[in-house]
Scaffold this active site. Structure first.
Site, PDB file in Angstrom:
ATOM      1  N   ASP A 168       0.858  -1.177   0.000  1.00 61.57           N
ATOM      2  CA  ASP A 168       0.000   0.000   0.000  1.00 61.57           C
ATOM      3  C   ASP A 168       0.899   1.232   0.000  1.00 61.57           C
ATOM      4  O   ASP A 168       2.024   1.193   0.514  1.00 61.57           O
ATOM      5  CB  ASP A 168      -0.903  -0.025   1.242  1.00 61.57           C
ATOM      6  CG  ASP A 168      -2.009   1.009   1.184  1.00 61.57           C
ATOM      7  OD1 ASP A 168      -2.046   1.794   0.215  1.00 61.57           O
ATOM      8  OD2 ASP A 168      -2.835   1.030   2.099  1.00 61.57           O
ATOM      9  N   SER A 169       0.413   2.317  -0.563  1.00 56.86           N
ATOM     10  CA  SER A 169       1.249   3.509  -0.705  1.00 56.86           C
ATOM     11  C   SER A 169       1.510   4.214   0.614  1.00 56.86           C
ATOM     12  O   SER A 169       2.407   5.043   0.711  1.00 56.86           O
ATOM     13  CB  SER A 169       0.582   4.498  -1.664  1.00 56.86           C
ATOM     14  OG  SER A 169      -0.584   5.042  -1.062  1.00 56.86           O
ATOM     15  N   GLY A 170       0.698   3.928   1.631  1.00 58.40           N
ATOM     16  CA  GLY A 170       0.799   4.641   2.891  1.00 58.40           C
ATOM     17  C   GLY A 170      -0.111   5.843   2.960  1.00 58.40           C
ATOM     18  O   GLY A 170      -0.152   6.543   3.980  1.00 58.40           O
ATOM     19  N   GLY A 171      -0.864   6.095   1.891  1.00 57.94           N
ATOM     20  CA  GLY A 171      -1.743   7.267   1.875  1.00 57.94           C
ATOM     21  C   GLY A 171      -2.746   7.272   3.002  1.00 57.94           C
ATOM     22  O   GLY A 171      -2.945   8.291   3.672  1.00 57.94           O
ATOM     23  N   PHE A 172      -3.389   6.132   3.246  1.00 56.43           N
ATOM     24  CA  PHE A 172      -4.392   6.065   4.302  1.00 56.43           C
ATOM     25  C   PHE A 172      -3.776   6.385   5.661  1.00 56.43           C
ATOM     26  O   PHE A 172      -4.337   7.142   6.457  1.00 56.43           O
ATOM     27  CB  PHE A 172      -5.045   4.685   4.335  1.00 56.43           C
ATOM     28  CG  PHE A 172      -6.001   4.496   5.480  1.00 56.43           C
ATOM     29  CD1 PHE A 172      -7.291   5.010   5.415  1.00 56.43           C
ATOM     30  CD2 PHE A 172      -5.618   3.826   6.632  1.00 56.43           C
ATOM     31  CE1 PHE A 172      -8.173   4.858   6.479  1.00 56.43           C
ATOM     32  CE2 PHE A 172      -6.492   3.664   7.692  1.00 56.43           C
ATOM     33  CZ  PHE A 172      -7.770   4.186   7.615  1.00 56.43           C
TER      34      PHE A 172
ATOM     35  N   ASP B  60      -8.343  -7.033   1.190  1.00 58.06           N
ATOM     36  CA  ASP B  60      -7.432  -7.117   2.333  1.00 58.06           C
ATOM     37  C   ASP B  60      -8.108  -6.492   3.539  1.00 58.06           C
ATOM     38  O   ASP B  60      -8.981  -5.633   3.397  1.00 58.06           O
ATOM     39  CB  ASP B  60      -6.122  -6.386   2.056  1.00 58.06           C
ATOM     40  CG  ASP B  60      -6.286  -4.873   2.196  1.00 58.06           C
ATOM     41  OD1 ASP B  60      -5.830  -4.324   3.218  1.00 58.06           O
ATOM     42  OD2 ASP B  60      -6.893  -4.245   1.308  1.00 58.06           O
TER      43      ASP B  60
ATOM     44  N   GLY C  47     -11.090   4.328  -0.134  1.00 51.31           N
ATOM     45  CA  GLY C  47     -11.980   5.247   0.545  1.00 51.31           C
ATOM     46  C   GLY C  47     -13.285   4.633   0.995  1.00 51.31           C
ATOM     47  O   GLY C  47     -14.281   5.345   1.173  1.00 51.31           O
TER      48      GLY C  47
ATOM     49  N   CYS D 205     -12.572 -26.616   8.953  1.00 52.19           N
ATOM     50  CA  CYS D 205     -11.434 -25.756   8.627  1.00 52.19           C
ATOM     51  C   CYS D 205     -10.151 -26.581   8.519  1.00 52.19           C
ATOM     52  O   CYS D 205      -9.846 -27.378   9.416  1.00 52.19           O
ATOM     53  CB  CYS D 205     -11.274 -24.671   9.701  1.00 52.19           C
ATOM     54  SG  CYS D 205      -9.875 -23.564   9.391  1.00 52.19           S
TER      55      CYS D 205
ATOM     56  N   HIS E 245      -5.914 -19.267  12.365  1.00 49.86           N
ATOM     57  CA  HIS E 245      -7.252 -19.747  12.015  1.00 49.86           C
ATOM     58  C   HIS E 245      -8.068 -18.659  11.324  1.00 49.86           C
ATOM     59  O   HIS E 245      -8.721 -18.921  10.303  1.00 49.86           O
ATOM     60  CB  HIS E 245      -8.015 -20.231  13.248  1.00 49.86           C
ATOM     61  CG  HIS E 245      -9.481 -20.379  12.976  1.00 49.86           C
ATOM     62  ND1 HIS E 245     -10.003 -21.434  12.259  1.00 49.86           N
ATOM     63  CD2 HIS E 245     -10.539 -19.564  13.260  1.00 49.86           C
ATOM     64  CE1 HIS E 245     -11.310 -21.273  12.125  1.00 49.86           C
ATOM     65  NE2 HIS E 245     -11.654 -20.146  12.724  1.00 49.86           N
TER      66      HIS E 245
ATOM     67  N   CYS F 281      -7.059 -25.515   8.754  1.00 48.08           N
ATOM     68  CA  CYS F 281      -5.877 -24.856   9.316  1.00 48.08           C
ATOM     69  C   CYS F 281      -5.216 -25.705  10.407  1.00 48.08           C
ATOM     70  O   CYS F 281      -5.825 -26.595  10.996  1.00 48.08           O
ATOM     71  CB  CYS F 281      -6.237 -23.473   9.860  1.00 48.08           C
ATOM     72  SG  CYS F 281      -7.017 -23.468  11.492  1.00 48.08           S
TER      73      CYS F 281
ATOM     74  N   CYS G 195      -7.164 -25.762  13.822  1.00 49.49           N
ATOM     75  CA  CYS G 195      -8.357 -26.614  13.904  1.00 49.49           C
ATOM     76  C   CYS G 195      -8.021 -28.093  13.785  1.00 49.49           C
ATOM     77  O   CYS G 195      -8.752 -28.948  14.295  1.00 49.49           O
ATOM     78  CB  CYS G 195      -9.357 -26.216  12.825  1.00 49.49           C
ATOM     79  SG  CYS G 195     -10.130 -24.617  13.133  1.00 49.49           S
TER      80      CYS G 195
ATOM     81  N   GLN H 233     -11.118   7.041  -5.932  1.00 52.28           N
ATOM     82  CA  GLN H 233     -11.700   7.703  -4.776  1.00 52.28           C
ATOM     83  C   GLN H 233     -13.028   8.346  -5.189  1.00 52.28           C
ATOM     84  O   GLN H 233     -13.497   8.153  -6.289  1.00 52.28           O
ATOM     85  CB  GLN H 233     -10.730   8.735  -4.204  1.00 52.28           C
ATOM     86  CG  GLN H 233      -9.489   8.146  -3.546  1.00 52.28           C
ATOM     87  CD  GLN H 233      -9.800   7.468  -2.207  1.00 52.28           C
ATOM     88  OE1 GLN H 233     -10.918   7.547  -1.691  1.00 52.28           O
ATOM     89  NE2 GLN H 233      -8.812   6.795  -1.639  1.00 52.28           N
TER      90      GLN H 233
ATOM     91  N   ASP I 258      -2.480   8.317  -2.820  1.00 53.11           N
ATOM     92  CA  ASP I 258      -3.785   8.955  -2.995  1.00 53.11           C
ATOM     93  C   ASP I 258      -4.165   9.737  -1.747  1.00 53.11           C
ATOM     94  O   ASP I 258      -3.567   9.566  -0.688  1.00 53.11           O
ATOM     95  CB  ASP I 258      -4.859   7.905  -3.299  1.00 53.11           C
ATOM     96  CG  ASP I 258      -5.042   6.911  -2.161  1.00 53.11           C
ATOM     97  OD1 ASP I 258      -4.047   6.606  -1.467  1.00 53.11           O
ATOM     98  OD2 ASP I 258      -6.166   6.428  -1.959  1.00 53.11           O
TER      99      ASP I 258
END
Length: 376
Positions: free
Chosen positions: A94-98, A267, A217, A305, A336, A307, A310, A190, A148
């Site tokens: 991620d660009s880090g904008g958030f 994500d 956004g 599951c 899990h 995993c 489990c 956006q 962004d």
């Protein structure tokens, strides 16, 4: 960009859901698929081997956090993110904008970029679109995101319109600054809850012919109904032959509804965050394993599951570990929870291929019961 391609394998006859394969230099991502978040070059509490066993085709890291610690120079000297974190599958940064824009009291937005004070050591950092791309080029992920401006969910139209226009101007600067053809640069649509702004932004981004597109956004304070409307309106506006990414979403209902709108990958920090607080995701519900009801419950969390958790441990054992504040509890629950969300998208993929998507997942395509009540 010959290293990247998206192959559309099947489309649902009743919805806009689809099955695809995203090809990257470090392997394929079968879609639809949930992607675990590894902010600081690790998915909290989960080893790379266990991530691979969970069928995590792509993981995320964050430009902002890695720039602050350990610094992109260290990662580059280590041979890039893949070697640094011992993960040989695809990675997205991620660009880090958030994160930058969440520092509302510590940053100043300008046309050139954003100046903010590091929460770690107080130093001033000037993050421009060019700087974000340079950092991501040094980190070496397969997919990198444009820098962004992400306005809050309750922002008024004037604020959102200005931020959306600036995001497009910054995207063009990101494209010009991008130097590596073995990294795919995605643009971010956006526009807040304003559907006309979303449509305009999508059209501008599509004209740039990028290898992939994201919807950003959302999940920043809007109602579930508004998120759903934005995704349903925006996703079909993006090219069918390119991968579509919905940022920051990771519940069963949100993902199912977004997949029905044509989204491919997601994500969210939910699975590991819940795991660190002693909670498990089971068939879409959240269970608090601290509760006494699990003290003598010798069943696995979820018999269906696959995993490691489990397959080897009981609810009673997890309850005991949590009460004893043992680190292993949070690791097992995080593993899990990540597997749970990945498997949910895997099952949806199989249902689309088998022409059973609406039949198998119709309940998750409906609004939350509380939304129905509130709309009456």
């Amino acid at each position: 960009m010959s290293h990247f391609s998206f192959e559309l394998k099947k489309e649902c006859q009743d919805t806009k859901a689809r099955v695809g394969v995203f090809n990257t230099p470090h392997g394929i991502v079968e879609t639809p698929r949930f992607m675990p978040v590894g902010t600081l070059a690790n998915v909290k509490g989960i080893t790379p081997d266990h991530l691979a066993q969970a069928q995590a085709h792509m993981v995320l890291s964050n430009t902002y956090h890695l720039h602050l610690q350990p610094g992109e120079g260290i990662v580059k000297k280590a041979g890039g993110l893949h070697r640094f974190m011992a993960w040989d599958g695809p990675i997205l940064t991620d660009s880090g904008g958030f994160q930058v824009f969440s520092l509302s009291e510590m940053r100043k937005i300008r046309e050139e970029g954003v100046v903010f004070r590091s929460p770690k050591d107080g130093r001033l950092i000037d993050m421009t679109p060019e700087r974000s791309i340079q950092i991501q080029n040094d980190l070496g992920a397969d997919v990198i995101m444009a820098f962004d401006e992400c306005p809050p969910g309750d922002a008024g139209r004037d604020v959102v319109e200005a931020a959306t226009a600036r995001t497009y101007r910054w995207l063009k600067r990101c494209v010009a600054a991008h130097k590596r053809d073995d990294q795919a640069l995605f643009g971010i649509v956006q526009g807040g809850i304003f559907l006309d702004l979303r449509a305009k932004a999508a059209a501008e981004l599509v004209d740039l012919d990028l290898p992939g597109y994201a919807i950003g956004g959302v999940s920043v304070g809007e109602s579930p109904e508004n998120i759903r409307k934005v995704v349903q309106h925006t996703a079909p506006l993006l090219p069918k032959e390119k991968i579509r990414y919905l940022m920051g979403v990771g519940t069963y209902r949100e993902m199912a509804q977004a997949i029905a709108s044509g989204i491919d990958v997601f994500d969210c920090v939910i699975p590991t965050r819940l795991g660190r607080h002693g909670a498990a995701l089971v068939q879409g519900d959240r269970w608090n394993l601290k509760n006494a009801q699990f003290r003598e419950d010798f069943q696995p969390l979820d018999e269906t599951c696959p995993c490691y958790t489990c397959q080897n441990f009981t609810r009673a054992y997890l309850h005991h570990l949590i009460k004893a504040k043992e680190m292993l509890a949070y690791m097992l629950l995080s593993l899990h929870n990540v597997t749970e969300l990945i498997q949910f998208t895997v099952r949806i993929r199989e249902s689309i291929l088998g022409d059973r998507f609406v039949e198998d997942f119709g309940d998750w395509l409906e609004p939350e019961p509380s939304e129905k009540t509130n709309s009456c």
